[in-house]
Design a protein around this motif. Sequence first.
Motif, PDB file in Angstrom:
ATOM      1  N   GLU A 123       0.827  -1.206   0.000  1.00 18.79           N
ATOM      2  CA  GLU A 123       0.000   0.000   0.000  1.00 18.79           C
ATOM      3  C   GLU A 123       0.864   1.261   0.000  1.00 18.79           C
ATOM      4  O   GLU A 123       0.359   2.374   0.219  1.00 18.79           O
ATOM      5  N   ALA A 124       2.148   1.117  -0.222  1.00 18.60           N
ATOM      6  CA  ALA A 124       3.051   2.273  -0.254  1.00 18.60           C
ATOM      7  C   ALA A 124       2.675   3.209  -1.402  1.00 18.60           C
ATOM      8  O   ALA A 124       2.066   2.794  -2.395  1.00 18.60           O
ATOM      9  N   ARG A 145       2.329  -5.448  -7.188  1.00 18.35           N
ATOM     10  CA  ARG A 145       1.057  -5.275  -6.481  1.00 18.35           C
ATOM     11  C   ARG A 145       0.913  -3.848  -5.941  1.00 18.35           C
ATOM     12  O   ARG A 145      -0.184  -3.270  -5.975  1.00 18.35           O
ATOM     13  N   ALA A 146       2.013  -3.290  -5.450  1.00 20.42           N
ATOM     14  CA  ALA A 146       1.955  -1.907  -4.957  1.00 20.42           C
ATOM     15  C   ALA A 146       1.591  -0.944  -6.082  1.00 20.42           C
ATOM     16  O   ALA A 146       0.785  -0.019  -5.899  1.00 20.42           O
ATOM     17  N   ILE A 147       2.159  -1.171  -7.258  1.00 17.70           N
ATOM     18  CA  ILE A 147       1.851  -0.304  -8.411  1.00 17.70           C
ATOM     19  C   ILE A 147       0.411  -0.500  -8.851  1.00 17.70           C
ATOM     20  O   ILE A 147      -0.296   0.464  -9.171  1.00 17.70           O
ATOM     21  N   TRP A 148      -0.058  -1.750  -8.852  1.00 17.20           N
ATOM     22  CA  TRP A 148      -1.466  -1.996  -9.168  1.00 17.20           C
ATOM     23  C   TRP A 148      -2.380  -1.264  -8.180  1.00 17.20           C
ATOM     24  O   TRP A 148      -3.491  -0.864  -8.526  1.00 17.20           O
ATOM     25  N   ASN A 149      -1.888  -1.092  -6.955  1.00 17.68           N
ATOM     26  CA  ASN A 149      -2.665  -0.400  -5.921  1.00 17.68           C
ATOM     27  C   ASN A 149      -2.510   1.121  -5.977  1.00 17.68           C
ATOM     28  O   ASN A 149      -3.060   1.826  -5.130  1.00 17.68           O
ATOM     29  N   GLY A 150      -1.734   1.603  -6.944  1.00 17.61           N
ATOM     30  CA  GLY A 150      -1.630   3.044  -7.134  1.00 17.61           C
ATOM     31  C   GLY A 150      -0.282   3.668  -6.876  1.00 17.61           C
ATOM     32  O   GLY A 150      -0.120   4.887  -7.036  1.00 17.61           O
ATOM     33  N   MET A 183       5.064  -5.968 -16.575  1.00 14.55           N
ATOM     34  CA  MET A 183       3.840  -6.448 -15.947  1.00 14.55           C
ATOM     35  C   MET A 183       2.828  -5.338 -15.680  1.00 14.55           C
ATOM     36  O   MET A 183       1.621  -5.568 -15.726  1.00 14.55           O
ATOM     37  N   THR A 184       3.308  -4.143 -15.398  1.00 14.53           N
ATOM     38  CA  THR A 184       2.409  -3.076 -14.953  1.00 14.53           C
ATOM     39  C   THR A 184       2.146  -2.000 -15.992  1.00 14.53           C
ATOM     40  O   THR A 184       1.163  -1.264 -15.882  1.00 14.53           O
ATOM     41  N   ARG A 185       3.043  -1.877 -16.969  1.00 18.21           N
ATOM     42  CA  ARG A 185       2.992  -0.785 -17.944  1.00 18.21           C
ATOM     43  C   ARG A 185       3.073   0.577 -17.261  1.00 18.21           C
ATOM     44  O   ARG A 185       2.600   1.590 -17.797  1.00 18.21           O
ATOM     45  N   ALA A 186       3.664   0.611 -16.075  1.00 17.87           N
ATOM     46  CA  ALA A 186       3.753   1.861 -15.310  1.00 17.87           C
ATOM     47  C   ALA A 186       4.805   2.777 -15.903  1.00 17.87           C
ATOM     48  O   ALA A 186       5.889   2.320 -16.292  1.00 17.87           O
ATOM     49  N   PRO A 187       4.532   4.078 -15.975  1.00 21.48           N
ATOM     50  CA  PRO A 187       5.591   5.025 -16.371  1.00 21.48           C
ATOM     51  C   PRO A 187       6.656   5.064 -15.286  1.00 21.48           C
ATOM     52  O   PRO A 187       6.377   4.833 -14.105  1.00 21.48           O
ATOM     53  N   MET A 188       7.871   5.349 -15.693  1.00 20.83           N
ATOM     54  CA  MET A 188       9.014   5.325 -14.782  1.00 20.83           C
ATOM     55  C   MET A 188       9.466   6.742 -14.469  1.00 20.83           C
ATOM     56  O   MET A 188       9.625   7.559 -15.371  1.00 20.83           O
ATOM     57  N   ILE A 189       9.661   7.022 -13.188  1.00 16.87           N
ATOM     58  CA  ILE A 189      10.259   8.289 -12.768  1.00 16.87           C
ATOM     59  C   ILE A 189      11.722   7.987 -12.475  1.00 16.87           C
ATOM     60  O   ILE A 189      12.063   7.367 -11.458  1.00 16.87           O
ATOM     61  N   LEU A 190      12.597   8.370 -13.371  1.00 16.47           N
ATOM     62  CA  LEU A 190      14.017   8.077 -13.242  1.00 16.47           C
ATOM     63  C   LEU A 190      14.691   9.145 -12.388  1.00 16.47           C
ATOM     64  O   LEU A 190      14.560  10.334 -12.666  1.00 16.47           O
ATOM     65  N   THR A 191      15.404   8.716 -11.347  1.00 14.44           N
ATOM     66  CA  THR A 191      16.061   9.693 -10.465  1.00 14.44           C
ATOM     67  C   THR A 191      17.566   9.769 -10.689  1.00 14.44           C
ATOM     68  O   THR A 191      18.215  10.684 -10.187  1.00 14.44           O
ATOM     69  N   GLY A 192      18.130   8.846 -11.427  1.00 18.20           N
ATOM     70  CA  GLY A 192      19.559   8.884 -11.734  1.00 18.20           C
ATOM     71  C   GLY A 192      19.824   9.511 -13.089  1.00 18.20           C
ATOM     72  O   GLY A 192      18.928  10.049 -13.741  1.00 18.20           O
ATOM     73  N   LYS A 193      21.078   9.483 -13.506  1.00 17.20           N
ATOM     74  CA  LYS A 193      21.432   9.959 -14.839  1.00 17.20           C
ATOM     75  C   LYS A 193      20.801   9.037 -15.873  1.00 17.20           C
ATOM     76  O   LYS A 193      20.738   7.827 -15.648  1.00 17.20           O
TER      77      LYS A 193
END
Length: 273
Positions: A123-124, A145-150, A183-193
């Motif tokens: 639930e993070a 599962r966390a990503i599926w949960n938002g 699995m999630t098709r989630a967009p990625m927030i990249l924090t490194g170079k």
Amino acid sequence: MGNVEGFLFDLDGTLVLVDRSLDGYQLLPGAIEVLTELKARSVPFVVFTNGTAYPAAEQAPKLRALGLPIADEALLTPSSVAADLMPRRGVKRALVLGTPGVARVLAEAGIQTLVTGQDGAEEAEAVYIGWHPNCCMKDMEAAIRAIWNGAKLYVASDVPFFATAGGKAMGYSHAIATAVREMTRAPMILTGKPSLHALRFVSRKLGIPMRRIGVVGDDPLVEMIMARRGRAIGFGVTTGITSARDWTAQPLSRRPHRVLRRLGELLRLSAKP
């Protein structure tokens, strides 16, 4: 230094090579001399590594022991950026896929860090993927599962490999993130170079506009893309994964403004984009 008012240095392949046979680093030519001279001239610089296994307070002393004048606060990682970015986006809890060192910087910023199996992990509000050589299917399932949960997906590094004394080494966070995103098709927030999140963070840290930062590194897909995207000034070295010939073959979006055959050339160049 002409248009350059400060520097962002890559670590692996630019200043050192990881030497796994010695469980340490192998210094690259000119690294000590260049950083020492920049410090003497009061030219600000940071060293940014996409590695997240160790926080700066643990890694910087090892680099200083080699003779590199790198203060703890001048050594930055993707976790430094994530710890700055997440609270500004309202993240209070993050499921971390990584070694204990990956989570430490987030925890110090006041973010509750969770690991697979802990209550509330799925639930993070964010999933953060860093250096995790022992990642297993349970870890990836918890992240999915966390990503599926938002939860939003934050990734330390999307670099598939990096330079070591023994050749190319696999980038774990890239491999893990690829599986999770499949699995999630989630967009990625990249924090490194090469993210602009990272370059903006460096700009604030140095107090210098991005266009006045010299980005020094060995990877066209990392440091040079970052420099070009942020309108900074890119310097490509030939001590890592890219040779002088390889640099000249790069498209403009991945080409440095100047190729350095020796790192010491930085000290006498007037760089113009």
